[in-house]
Write a protein that holds these residues in place. Structure first.
Motif, short mmCIF file in Angstrom:
data_model
loop_
_atom_site.label_atom_id
_atom_site.label_comp_id
_atom_site.label_asym_id
_atom_site.label_seq_id
_atom_site.Cartn_x
_atom_site.Cartn_y
_atom_site.Cartn_z
N ARG A 30 0.83 -1.21 0.00
CA ARG A 30 0.00 0.00 0.00
C ARG A 30 0.86 1.26 0.00
NH1 ARG A 30 -3.91 -3.06 3.12
NH2 ARG A 30 -2.64 -2.87 4.98
N ALA A 31 1.95 1.21 0.75
CA ALA A 31 2.77 2.41 0.92
C ALA A 31 3.65 2.70 -0.29
CB ALA A 31 3.63 2.28 2.17
N HIS A 32 4.26 1.67 -0.86
CA HIS A 32 5.26 1.89 -1.91
C HIS A 32 4.89 1.32 -3.27
CE1 HIS A 32 7.79 1.66 1.93
NE2 HIS A 32 7.69 2.94 1.64
N GLY A 33 3.75 0.69 -3.35
CA GLY A 33 3.36 0.07 -4.61
C GLY A 33 3.55 -1.43 -4.58
N LEU A 34 2.63 -2.13 -5.19
CA LEU A 34 2.65 -3.60 -5.16
C LEU A 34 3.94 -4.15 -5.74
CD1 LEU A 34 0.87 -6.14 -4.60
CD2 LEU A 34 0.18 -5.99 -6.99
N ALA A 35 4.37 -3.58 -6.85
CA ALA A 35 5.54 -4.11 -7.55
C ALA A 35 6.84 -3.76 -6.82
CB ALA A 35 5.59 -3.59 -8.98
N ALA A 36 6.78 -2.82 -5.90
CA ALA A 36 7.99 -2.39 -5.20
C ALA A 36 8.26 -3.22 -3.95
CB ALA A 36 7.88 -0.91 -4.84
N LEU A 37 7.43 -4.20 -3.71
CA LEU A 37 7.59 -5.04 -2.52
C LEU A 37 8.90 -5.82 -2.58
CD1 LEU A 37 5.86 -5.95 -0.01
CD2 LEU A 37 5.27 -7.97 -1.36
N THR A 38 9.67 -5.80 -1.47
CA THR A 38 10.89 -6.60 -1.39
C THR A 38 10.90 -7.39 -0.10
OG1 THR A 38 12.23 -4.95 -0.23
CG2 THR A 38 12.18 -4.81 -2.64
N LEU A 39 11.56 -8.54 -0.14
CA LEU A 39 11.65 -9.39 1.04
C LEU A 39 12.43 -8.71 2.15
CD1 LEU A 39 12.22 -12.88 -0.58
CD2 LEU A 39 10.09 -11.77 0.08
N ARG A 40 13.40 -7.96 1.74
CA ARG A 40 14.18 -7.20 2.72
C ARG A 40 13.29 -6.29 3.55
NH1 ARG A 40 19.80 -4.48 2.07
NH2 ARG A 40 19.98 -6.36 0.83
N ASP A 41 12.43 -5.55 2.87
CA ASP A 41 11.55 -4.62 3.58
C ASP A 41 10.55 -5.36 4.47
OD1 ASP A 41 12.83 -2.53 2.39
OD2 ASP A 41 11.28 -2.16 0.88
N VAL A 42 10.03 -6.47 3.95
CA VAL A 42 9.08 -7.25 4.75
C VAL A 42 9.77 -7.76 6.01
CG1 VAL A 42 7.69 -9.35 4.82
CG2 VAL A 42 7.71 -7.96 2.75
N ALA A 43 10.97 -8.32 5.83
CA ALA A 43 11.71 -8.85 6.98
C ALA A 43 11.99 -7.76 8.00
CB ALA A 43 13.01 -9.49 6.51
N THR A 44 12.48 -6.63 7.51
CA THR A 44 12.77 -5.53 8.42
C THR A 44 11.54 -5.11 9.21
OG1 THR A 44 14.49 -4.72 6.92
CG2 THR A 44 13.64 -3.17 8.55
N LYS A 45 10.41 -5.07 8.50
CA LYS A 45 9.18 -4.60 9.13
C LYS A 45 8.73 -5.49 10.29
CE LYS A 45 4.92 -2.29 7.78
NZ LYS A 45 5.35 -0.95 8.18
N ILE A 46 8.99 -6.79 10.17
CA ILE A 46 8.58 -7.67 11.27
C ILE A 46 9.75 -8.02 12.18
CG2 ILE A 46 6.71 -8.67 9.89
CD1 ILE A 46 8.47 -11.26 9.79
N GLY A 47 10.91 -7.37 11.94
CA GLY A 47 12.02 -7.55 12.85
C GLY A 47 12.82 -8.82 12.67
N THR A 48 12.92 -9.29 11.44
CA THR A 48 13.79 -10.44 11.18
C THR A 48 14.67 -10.15 9.99
OG1 THR A 48 11.99 -11.44 9.93
CG2 THR A 48 12.40 -12.32 12.14
N ARG A 49 15.31 -11.21 9.46
CA ARG A 49 16.17 -11.10 8.28
C ARG A 49 15.52 -11.85 7.13
NH1 ARG A 49 20.45 -7.51 9.59
NH2 ARG A 49 20.53 -7.53 11.85
#
Lengths: 203, 203
Positions: A30-49
Motif C-alpha cells: 500500500r505504501a510503496h506500490g505492489l511491484a515495489a515489494l521486497t523481502l528485505r523490507d518485509v523482513a525488516t518490518k517484522i524484525g527479522t532477516r
DNA sequence: GTCTATATCCAGATAGAC
DNA sequence: GTCTATCTGGATATAGAC
C-alpha cells in the motif's frame, strides 16, 4: 501410546507468523506500490532477516500468492455477511457498492486481484479457485436479481470494474466515481430489464 | 558567414535512433510485461550496449516517459482521423470503439497510460499535457453529442474503461467485452438522454 | 556516439552454523 | 526457527578511452 494434541501450539505459532508477514507485505504494498515489494523490507518490518521468511514462504511469489488468496477471501467474506434484499434493484445496488468500495479502498489489493501488474505472477490453482468463487458469488447475485444471461453479467461486471478502475487510477482515495454507483446501477438495470419484462423502476 | 542548414542530418539521425529505442521498448514491454522492461534488453534488441542508451535518454524513467507521450499521441491521432458522425449515438459508438479497441490492442500500452503499474513513474509535465489533451478531446466528443454534464462524462468514461479493463485483465487479445461496446453505448445514452429531452433511440 | 570497465546497489535464494 | 555468510545474478548509472 501417542496422544494427538487437541491444539498444535507450534502450528498455531507458525500460522501467526505467516499472518504477520502478510500484514507487513500488505502495508508495504500500500505504501510503496505492489511491484515495489521486497523481502528485505518485509523482513525488516517484522524484525527479522530475509532468509527467515523462507521458513514460512518458499518464494516471494508464494507471498504474492497468499496475498491474492487473502484478498479474495476478504471479498467473499464481505459478500457473505451482507443481508441481501429481495428487491433486484436494491440487491444490485448493494453488490455494486460492496465491489466498488472494496476495490477502491486498497489500490494494491485491487491491482493484485484484478490487474496484471506483476509480470511473472500467476496465482496457484488453490488461490485461483478463490477468485473463481468470487466470480461465482457475483453470478449468483445477478441470477437472484433475475439476470441469467452471461452477457448481462459481463456488462454489469464491466460497469463496476469501470467505476473502480477510474477511481483507483485517477483519484485514489477519492469518491468522484464511487458516488456514481447508484446512478450506474440504475442505468444498467433499466437497460437489461427493458430487454425483458422483468424489472421495476424506482419511483 | 555561417549558413544555417535546412536539414540537420545529425539531429535527424539522433531522432531516428530514439524512435528505434522506443520501438524496441514497446516490443519488449508487450512480450514480457511493462514492469519487466530492462535497459539491457532494450540495448541488446537494437544491437548496442546499455550505456549507449544514455546518449538518447538520461534515465530509464525518461524512456517510460517518452513511451507515455507516444501512447497518448497515438490515441490523439486515432481520434483526429475519424470522420465524426453528426448523430450523437453514432458518434458515441465510434468514440467507444476507438477507445476500447485502442486500449485492448496493447495491454502494456494500456497499463502505462491508464494504470499505475510502475511504482515510481510519474509522467513529466509535457507528457502529462498530452494525457490531458486526450481527456479534453473526449470531453469535446461528449459535448458534441449533447452531453455537457461532467458527471455524465465521468460515467461514460467509466463504461469505456470498464470494458477495456475487463478485456485486458481477463481475456487479453479476445473480444468478449469488446463486442459489448454497442450495447453499452446504448445503455449509457438511453440513460443520460432520458434525464433530459435530448436524445433519440435507434430504431 | 559507442564502447569497456566499473561503481553501486539490490534482488531472491541457499548453505549451514547455532 | 533464526541467524550469518554467501551465491548468483541482475539492475541503473557513470567515467573515461577511443
Amino acid at each position: 501410546m501417542i496422544v494427538e494434541p487437541v491444539r498444535d501450539r507450534r502450528a498455531e505459532r507458525h500460522q501467526a507468523t505467516r499472518t504477520e508477514i502478510l500484514e507487513a507485505a500488505w502495508e508495504l504494498a500500500r505504501a510503496h506500490g505492489l511491484a515495489a515489494l521486497t523481502l528485505r523490507d518485509v523482513a525488516t518490518k517484522i524484525g527479522t532477516r530475509p532468509p527467515s521468511l523462507y521458513w514460512y514462504f518458499h518464494s516471494k511469489h508464494a507471498i504474492y500468492d497468499a496475498m491474492f488468496a487473502d484478498a479474495n477471501r476478504q471479498l467473499l467474506e464481505r459478500i457473505a455477511k451482507q443481508a441481501w434484499p429481495d428487491d433486484p434493484r436494491e440487491a444490485m445496488r448493494l453488490l455494486a457498492h460492496v465491489v466498488v468500495e472494496f476495490s477502491t479502498a486498497d489500490v494494491a489489493r485491487y491491482q493484485l486481484m484484478f490487474q496484471r501488474t506483476i509480470p511473472d505472477f500467476e496465482p496457484s490453482a488453490e488461490s485461483y479457485a478463490l477468485a473463481l468463487e468470487v466470480l461465482e458469488q457475483g453470478r449468483q447475485r445477478f441470477h437472484a436479481a433475475g439476470l441469467a444471461d452471461p452477457a448481462d453479467f459481463d456488462l454489469g461486471a464491466a460497469v463496476m470494474a469501470g467505476l473502480s478502475a477510474q477511481q483507483t487510477a485517477n483519484e485514489p482515495g477519492g469518491d468522484r466515481w464511487v458516488r456514481l454507483v447508484d446512478d450506474a446501477v440504475d442505468m444498467y438495470l433499466d437497460h437489461v430489464f427493458s430487454k425483458t419484462a422483468g424489472g421495476r423502476r424506482q419511483p
